[in-house]
Motif scaffolding. Structure first.
Motif, PDB file in Angstrom:
ATOM      1  N   ALA A 173      48.388  45.301  24.314  1.00 39.95           N
ATOM      2  CA  ALA A 173      49.139  46.132  25.272  1.00 39.95           C
ATOM      3  C   ALA A 173      50.122  45.316  25.954  1.00 39.95           C
ATOM      4  O   ALA A 173      49.512  44.243  26.507  1.00 39.95           O
ATOM      5  CB  ALA A 173      48.031  46.810  26.275  1.00 39.95           C
ATOM      6  N   PHE A 174      51.197  45.899  26.340  1.00 43.12           N
ATOM      7  CA  PHE A 174      52.358  45.194  27.240  1.00 43.12           C
ATOM      8  C   PHE A 174      52.330  45.615  28.541  1.00 43.12           C
ATOM      9  O   PHE A 174      52.619  46.903  28.524  1.00 43.12           O
ATOM     10  CB  PHE A 174      53.604  45.102  26.480  1.00 43.12           C
ATOM     11  N   HIS A 175      52.354  44.929  29.761  1.00 45.90           N
ATOM     12  CA  HIS A 175      52.713  45.305  30.938  1.00 45.90           C
ATOM     13  C   HIS A 175      53.597  44.631  31.459  1.00 45.90           C
ATOM     14  O   HIS A 175      53.928  43.339  31.483  1.00 45.90           O
ATOM     15  CB  HIS A 175      51.142  45.047  31.772  1.00 45.90           C
ATOM     16  N   THR A 176      54.644  45.213  32.455  1.00 44.11           N
ATOM     17  CA  THR A 176      55.552  44.491  33.005  1.00 44.11           C
ATOM     18  C   THR A 176      55.183  43.955  34.219  1.00 44.11           C
ATOM     19  O   THR A 176      54.153  44.190  34.804  1.00 44.11           O
ATOM     20  CB  THR A 176      56.739  45.466  33.289  1.00 44.11           C
ATOM     21  N   PRO A 177      55.681  42.826  34.771  1.00 43.51           N
ATOM     22  CA  PRO A 177      55.238  42.124  36.068  1.00 43.51           C
ATOM     23  C   PRO A 177      55.166  43.187  37.185  1.00 43.51           C
ATOM     24  O   PRO A 177      54.246  42.978  37.899  1.00 43.51           O
ATOM     25  CB  PRO A 177      56.443  41.120  36.428  1.00 43.51           C
ATOM     26  N   SER A 178      56.107  43.904  37.245  1.00 44.10           N
ATOM     27  CA  SER A 178      55.792  44.908  38.457  1.00 44.10           C
ATOM     28  C   SER A 178      54.646  45.674  38.098  1.00 44.10           C
ATOM     29  O   SER A 178      54.104  46.153  39.206  1.00 44.10           O
ATOM     30  CB  SER A 178      57.145  45.646  38.437  1.00 44.10           C
ATOM     31  N   GLU A 179      54.415  46.396  37.049  1.00 50.30           N
ATOM     32  CA  GLU A 179      52.972  46.895  36.943  1.00 50.30           C
ATOM     33  C   GLU A 179      52.019  46.262  37.259  1.00 50.30           C
ATOM     34  O   GLU A 179      50.939  46.843  37.815  1.00 50.30           O
ATOM     35  CB  GLU A 179      53.124  47.437  35.418  1.00 50.30           C
ATOM     36  N   VAL A 180      51.961  44.945  36.657  1.00 49.66           N
ATOM     37  CA  VAL A 180      50.802  44.093  37.020  1.00 49.66           C
ATOM     38  C   VAL A 180      50.572  43.815  38.645  1.00 49.66           C
ATOM     39  O   VAL A 180      49.359  43.956  39.067  1.00 49.66           O
ATOM     40  CB  VAL A 180      50.868  42.738  36.393  1.00 49.66           C
ATOM     41  N   LYS A 181      51.669  43.572  39.269  1.00 55.30           N
ATOM     42  CA  LYS A 181      51.668  43.494  40.624  1.00 55.30           C
ATOM     43  C   LYS A 181      51.281  44.560  41.672  1.00 55.30           C
ATOM     44  O   LYS A 181      50.548  44.651  42.549  1.00 55.30           O
ATOM     45  CB  LYS A 181      52.995  43.048  41.311  1.00 55.30           C
TER      46      LYS A 181
END
Length: 198
Positions: free
Chosen positions: A101-109
């Motif tokens: 699964a790939f998550h963008t930095p903003s999703e993680v933050k």
């Protein structure tokens, strides 16, 4: 669910393993940072990263691998290296049949701090608190890898519910369109024969 979080990078590549429990409970099982020298040949650097990731995959046997998606960076060279490092790890997981699964930095933050524009210090502080760690993980790549794993643990159930709802909506739409098509066919048939459509 055992999630291997990956903060990809050529110079420093963060790897973590987090296990989800009931509700939003998460436990850190392992974390490390793979380092490669800047003066080493690119292919050799990628090989070192791939071998480390393969060792982790075979040793820890994660359910899923969560990788940071390269969204946008001012430095194209850095972005390329990050994408290449993430790619070799995604390939290693795919070869073992482990979903990625790939998550963008903003999703993680946003998942970890509640703020999609949080800085590294805020992410590290929240990761330390969420996992109940005595000391903050260092360097920041380790904290980022843990944050990715936490993000996936918390987002995956919601993503699964959304996928199920979309599938249900698609099935309902297909059934409605089939019924509509049958009704139209019945009307056309009735018009040809002069009978009243049922």
């Amino acid at each position: 669910m055992r999630v291997m979080g990956v903060d990809p990078g050529l110079t420093r590549c963060g790897l973590s393993l987090v296990e989800s429990g009931a509700g939003r409970a998460v436990t850190a099982l392992d974390v490390d940072v793979v380092r490669t020298p800047a003066d080493m040949d690119l292919a050799q650097r990628l090989l070192l990263i791939a071998e480390s990731a393969e060792y982790w995959l075979d040793t820890h046997r994660p359910t899923v691998v969560a990788v940071e998606r390269v969204f946008s960076q001012n430095n194209v060279r850095t972005a390329m290296g990050t994408a290449q490092a993430g790619g070799v790890i995604a390939l290693a997981a795919a070869r073992r049949g482990i979903p990625v699964a790939f998550h963008t930095p903003s999703e993680v933050k946003a998942a970890v701090t509640g703020n999609g524009t949080a800085d590294k210090a805020q992410v590290t502080a929240m990761v330390t608190r969420i996992l109940g760690m005595q000391q903050a993980p260092r360097p920041a790549d380790a904290a980022d890898a843990l944050a990715l794993a936490i993000c996936h643990c918390w987002r995956a159930p919601m993503m699964a519910r959304m996928a199920a709802a979309e599938a249900q909506a698609a099935a309902a739409k297909a059934a409605y369109e089939k019924k509509l098509k049958q009704q139209r066919a019945a009307v056309r048939a009735a018009a040809r024969t002069g009978a009243q459509p049922r």
